[in-house]
Design a protein around this motif. Structure first.
Motif, PDB file in Angstrom:
ATOM      1  N   ASN A 181      24.378  -1.987  -4.178  1.00 42.15           N
ATOM      2  CA  ASN A 181      23.211  -1.589  -3.388  1.00 42.15           C
ATOM      3  C   ASN A 181      21.940  -1.759  -4.218  1.00 42.15           C
ATOM      4  OD1 ASN A 181      21.298  -0.446  -1.741  1.00 42.15           O
ATOM      5  ND2 ASN A 181      22.555   1.307  -1.164  1.00 42.15           N
ATOM      6  N   PHE A 182      21.261  -2.879  -4.018  1.00 39.20           N
ATOM      7  CA  PHE A 182      20.049  -3.183  -4.781  1.00 39.20           C
ATOM      8  C   PHE A 182      18.783  -3.079  -3.929  1.00 39.20           C
ATOM      9  CE2 PHE A 182      21.804  -7.012  -2.954  1.00 39.20           C
ATOM     10  CZ  PHE A 182      20.715  -7.602  -2.332  1.00 39.20           C
ATOM     11  N   SER A 183      18.904  -2.591  -2.687  1.00 39.83           N
ATOM     12  CA  SER A 183      17.779  -2.615  -1.749  1.00 39.83           C
ATOM     13  C   SER A 183      16.580  -1.809  -2.243  1.00 39.83           C
ATOM     14  CB  SER A 183      18.224  -2.103  -0.370  1.00 39.83           C
ATOM     15  OG  SER A 183      18.801  -0.813  -0.470  1.00 39.83           O
ATOM     16  N   LEU A 184      16.805  -0.586  -2.741  1.00 47.09           N
ATOM     17  CA  LEU A 184      15.690   0.247  -3.190  1.00 47.09           C
ATOM     18  C   LEU A 184      15.016  -0.347  -4.413  1.00 47.09           C
ATOM     19  CD1 LEU A 184      14.069   2.807  -2.724  1.00 47.09           C
ATOM     20  CD2 LEU A 184      15.680   4.044  -4.184  1.00 47.09           C
ATOM     21  N   LEU A 185      15.790  -0.878  -5.333  1.00 45.51           N
ATOM     22  CA  LEU A 185      15.228  -1.521  -6.533  1.00 45.51           C
ATOM     23  C   LEU A 185      14.424  -2.753  -6.151  1.00 45.51           C
ATOM     24  CD1 LEU A 185      14.992  -1.701  -9.604  1.00 45.51           C
ATOM     25  CD2 LEU A 185      17.147  -2.986  -9.620  1.00 45.51           C
ATOM     26  N   LEU A 186      14.946  -3.550  -5.209  1.00 46.22           N
ATOM     27  CA  LEU A 186      14.239  -4.753  -4.754  1.00 46.22           C
ATOM     28  C   LEU A 186      12.918  -4.389  -4.086  1.00 46.22           C
ATOM     29  CD1 LEU A 186      14.233  -7.816  -4.291  1.00 46.22           C
ATOM     30  CD2 LEU A 186      15.462  -7.417  -2.158  1.00 46.22           C
ATOM     31  N   LEU A 187      12.933  -3.365  -3.217  1.00 43.13           N
ATOM     32  CA  LEU A 187      11.711  -2.921  -2.553  1.00 43.13           C
ATOM     33  C   LEU A 187      10.679  -2.435  -3.560  1.00 43.13           C
ATOM     34  CD1 LEU A 187      13.008  -0.985   0.593  1.00 43.13           C
ATOM     35  CD2 LEU A 187      11.505  -2.982   0.598  1.00 43.13           C
ATOM     36  N   SER A 188      11.132  -1.680  -4.554  1.00 43.22           N
ATOM     37  CA  SER A 188      10.225  -1.145  -5.573  1.00 43.22           C
ATOM     38  C   SER A 188       9.574  -2.272  -6.376  1.00 43.22           C
ATOM     39  CB  SER A 188      10.985  -0.206  -6.516  1.00 43.22           C
ATOM     40  OG  SER A 188      11.594   0.838  -5.806  1.00 43.22           O
ATOM     41  N   CYS A 189      10.379  -3.242  -6.787  1.00 41.45           N
ATOM     42  CA  CYS A 189       9.848  -4.375  -7.554  1.00 41.45           C
ATOM     43  C   CYS A 189       8.877  -5.201  -6.715  1.00 41.45           C
ATOM     44  CB  CYS A 189      10.992  -5.252  -8.058  1.00 41.45           C
ATOM     45  SG  CYS A 189      12.036  -4.454  -9.291  1.00 41.45           S
ATOM     46  N   TYR A 190       9.204  -5.376  -5.444  1.00 47.29           N
ATOM     47  CA  TYR A 190       8.336  -6.133  -4.544  1.00 47.29           C
ATOM     48  C   TYR A 190       6.972  -5.451  -4.385  1.00 47.29           C
ATOM     49  CZ  TYR A 190       6.434  -7.872  -0.137  1.00 47.29           C
ATOM     50  OH  TYR A 190       5.602  -8.366   0.837  1.00 47.29           O
ATOM     51  N   LEU A 191       6.982  -4.136  -4.136  1.00 40.36           N
ATOM     52  CA  LEU A 191       5.734  -3.388  -3.970  1.00 40.36           C
ATOM     53  C   LEU A 191       4.942  -3.349  -5.267  1.00 40.36           C
ATOM     54  CD1 LEU A 191       7.044  -0.426  -1.770  1.00 40.36           C
ATOM     55  CD2 LEU A 191       5.573  -2.325  -1.038  1.00 40.36           C
ATOM     56  N   MET A 192       5.646  -3.248  -6.395  1.00 39.15           N
ATOM     57  CA  MET A 192       4.978  -3.278  -7.688  1.00 39.15           C
ATOM     58  C   MET A 192       4.304  -4.624  -7.905  1.00 39.15           C
ATOM     59  SD  MET A 192       4.585  -1.274 -10.435  1.00 39.15           S
ATOM     60  CE  MET A 192       6.032  -0.226 -10.625  1.00 39.15           C
ATOM     61  N   GLY A 193       4.991  -5.698  -7.516  1.00 40.32           N
ATOM     62  CA  GLY A 193       4.413  -7.035  -7.648  1.00 40.32           C
ATOM     63  C   GLY A 193       3.161  -7.202  -6.804  1.00 40.32           C
ATOM     64  N   ILE A 194       3.184  -6.672  -5.578  1.00 37.01           N
ATOM     65  CA  ILE A 194       2.005  -6.737  -4.707  1.00 37.01           C
ATOM     66  C   ILE A 194       0.831  -6.015  -5.342  1.00 37.01           C
ATOM     67  CG2 ILE A 194       1.043  -5.938  -2.514  1.00 37.01           C
ATOM     68  CD1 ILE A 194       3.670  -6.463  -1.197  1.00 37.01           C
ATOM     69  N   LEU A 195       1.080  -4.838  -5.899  1.00 41.07           N
ATOM     70  CA  LEU A 195       0.009  -4.064  -6.540  1.00 41.07           C
ATOM     71  C   LEU A 195      -0.571  -4.810  -7.733  1.00 41.07           C
ATOM     72  CD1 LEU A 195       1.378  -0.398  -6.503  1.00 41.07           C
ATOM     73  CD2 LEU A 195      -0.693  -1.222  -5.395  1.00 41.07           C
ATOM     74  N   LEU A 196       0.297  -5.384  -8.550  1.00 40.51           N
ATOM     75  CA  LEU A 196      -0.166  -6.103  -9.736  1.00 40.51           C
ATOM     76  C   LEU A 196      -0.992  -7.330  -9.374  1.00 40.51           C
ATOM     77  CD1 LEU A 196       3.054  -5.888 -11.949  1.00 40.51           C
ATOM     78  CD2 LEU A 196       0.911  -4.639 -12.262  1.00 40.51           C
ATOM     79  N   LEU A 197      -0.584  -8.048  -8.345  1.00 42.35           N
ATOM     80  CA  LEU A 197      -1.315  -9.236  -7.923  1.00 42.35           C
ATOM     81  C   LEU A 197      -2.640  -8.884  -7.247  1.00 42.35           C
ATOM     82  CD1 LEU A 197       1.590 -11.432  -6.492  1.00 42.35           C
ATOM     83  CD2 LEU A 197       0.268 -11.840  -8.574  1.00 42.35           C
ATOM     84  N   LYS A 198      -2.634  -7.824  -6.461  1.00 39.28           N
ATOM     85  CA  LYS A 198      -3.823  -7.448  -5.698  1.00 39.28           C
ATOM     86  C   LYS A 198      -4.873  -6.774  -6.555  1.00 39.28           C
ATOM     87  CE  LYS A 198      -5.241  -4.967  -1.525  1.00 39.28           C
ATOM     88  NZ  LYS A 198      -4.769  -4.108  -0.391  1.00 39.28           N
ATOM     89  N   HIS A 199      -4.439  -6.050  -7.593  1.00 42.63           N
ATOM     90  CA  HIS A 199      -5.374  -5.266  -8.403  1.00 42.63           C
ATOM     91  C   HIS A 199      -5.252  -5.641  -9.873  1.00 42.63           C
ATOM     92  CE1 HIS A 199      -6.283  -2.705  -4.939  1.00 42.63           C
ATOM     93  NE2 HIS A 199      -4.995  -2.623  -4.721  1.00 42.63           N
ATOM     94  N   ARG A 200      -5.324  -6.917 -10.153  1.00 39.61           N
ATOM     95  CA  ARG A 200      -5.237  -7.360 -11.546  1.00 39.61           C
ATOM     96  C   ARG A 200      -6.358  -6.802 -12.404  1.00 39.61           C
ATOM     97  NH1 ARG A 200      -4.545 -13.709 -10.465  1.00 39.61           N
ATOM     98  NH2 ARG A 200      -5.914 -13.076  -8.743  1.00 39.61           N
ATOM     99  N   GLU A 201      -7.531  -6.597 -11.768  1.00 41.01           N
ATOM    100  CA  GLU A 201      -8.665  -6.076 -12.531  1.00 41.01           C
ATOM    101  C   GLU A 201      -8.454  -4.617 -12.933  1.00 41.01           C
ATOM    102  OE1 GLU A 201      -9.294  -4.739  -8.358  1.00 41.01           O
ATOM    103  OE2 GLU A 201      -8.649  -6.603  -9.338  1.00 41.01           O
ATOM    104  N   PHE A 202      -7.501  -3.937 -12.254  1.00 41.95           N
ATOM    105  CA  PHE A 202      -7.288  -2.509 -12.500  1.00 41.95           C
ATOM    106  C   PHE A 202      -6.684  -2.262 -13.892  1.00 41.95           C
ATOM    107  CE2 PHE A 202      -4.912   1.496 -12.145  1.00 41.95           C
ATOM    108  CZ  PHE A 202      -5.884   2.302 -11.611  1.00 41.95           C
ATOM    109  N   TYR A 203      -5.895  -3.209 -14.374  1.00 40.25           N
ATOM    110  CA  TYR A 203      -5.216  -2.994 -15.658  1.00 40.25           C
ATOM    111  C   TYR A 203      -5.678  -3.965 -16.731  1.00 40.25           C
ATOM    112  CZ  TYR A 203      -2.301  -6.574 -13.441  1.00 40.25           C
ATOM    113  OH  TYR A 203      -1.878  -7.689 -12.770  1.00 40.25           O
ATOM    114  N   TYR A 204      -6.722  -4.792 -16.449  1.00 40.86           N
ATOM    115  CA  TYR A 204      -7.297  -5.656 -17.479  1.00 40.86           C
ATOM    116  C   TYR A 204      -8.411  -4.918 -18.195  1.00 40.86           C
ATOM    117  CZ  TYR A 204      -4.847  -9.859 -15.962  1.00 40.86           C
ATOM    118  OH  TYR A 204      -3.887 -10.801 -15.666  1.00 40.86           O
TER     119      TYR A 204
END
Length: 204
Positions: A181-204
């Motif tokens: 059962n990898f569904s929750l881990l996959l969803l978490s990684c996907y949402l994390m990826g969206i945040l990182l791509l959308k808000h790159r300036e937030f952590y630079y």
């Protein structure tokens, strides 16, 4: 693939059809089917709330990992209307789950437990204060009443990361214990990826 129904344009992407097909092919216990049905009930909740608020959706896009409902009048809506529409998705899952629970108690059919669990999961997960989810957008709307848009956005991104980290750890634990059962881990990684791509300036 694109078609119109009741004045609304529906667009179904090839990646969406591909992913659904692959998931159904590896679905051994029917959980994927119940999950898809729960997701559709969730979106119907949003659409019903939009109709109540007299803001009919112009376009609904079925994309790779989500369903995007486009409403040109969103910028004109009050914060309370947005919160009502956003909360209607998880609420629809909860109402459907309650209905299934009543049927289960009356009939005792064990197969009803799967859609009950799926609807509970969809409702609970979407209400988390993560930016891409209903809970995150509700959180942002509530903050926007007291703070500037930029400050509210920064707070929402920070809270999203803080919530996603333990959820991802839980997903990894579930994968180790269940071994499949990898569904929750996959969803978490996907949402994390969206945040990182959308808000790159937030952590630079």
């Amino acid at each position: 693939m694109q078609f119109e129904f009741l004045g609304c344009t529906f667009t179904v992407s090839f990646p969406f059809l591909t992913i659904i097909t692959l998931l159904l092919l590896v679905d051994n216990n029917g959980m994927i089917v119940y999950g898809v049905v729960a997701a559709l009930i969730h979106e119907l909740g949003h659409i019903s709330a939009m109709m109540i608020k007299k803001c009919r959706p112009q376009r609904i896009n079925f994309r790779a990992f989500d369903i995007n409902i486009i409403d040109k009048n969103r910028a004109k809506r009050h914060y309370n209307d947005d919160v009502f529409i956003l909360a209607a998705g998880p609420l629809a899952n909860v109402i459907f789950c309650a209905l299934l629970c009543c049927i289960f108690k009356a009939t005792g059919h064990s197969w009803l437990l799967k859609p009950i669990y799926e609807n509970l999961f969809i409702a609970a997960f979407n209400i988390l204060p993560i930016e891409s989810l209903d809970g995150g957008q509700i959180f942002f709307n509530l903050l926007s009443r007291k703070l500037s848009i930029k400050t509210a956005e920064n707070f929402t991104v920070l809270v999203s990361f803080m919530v996603l980290l333990p959820v991802a750890v839980l997903g990894f634990y579930i994968l180790i214990v269940s071994k499949y059962n990898f569904s929750l881990l996959l969803l978490s990684c996907y949402l994390m990826g969206i945040l990182l791509l959308k808000h790159r300036e937030f952590y630079y």
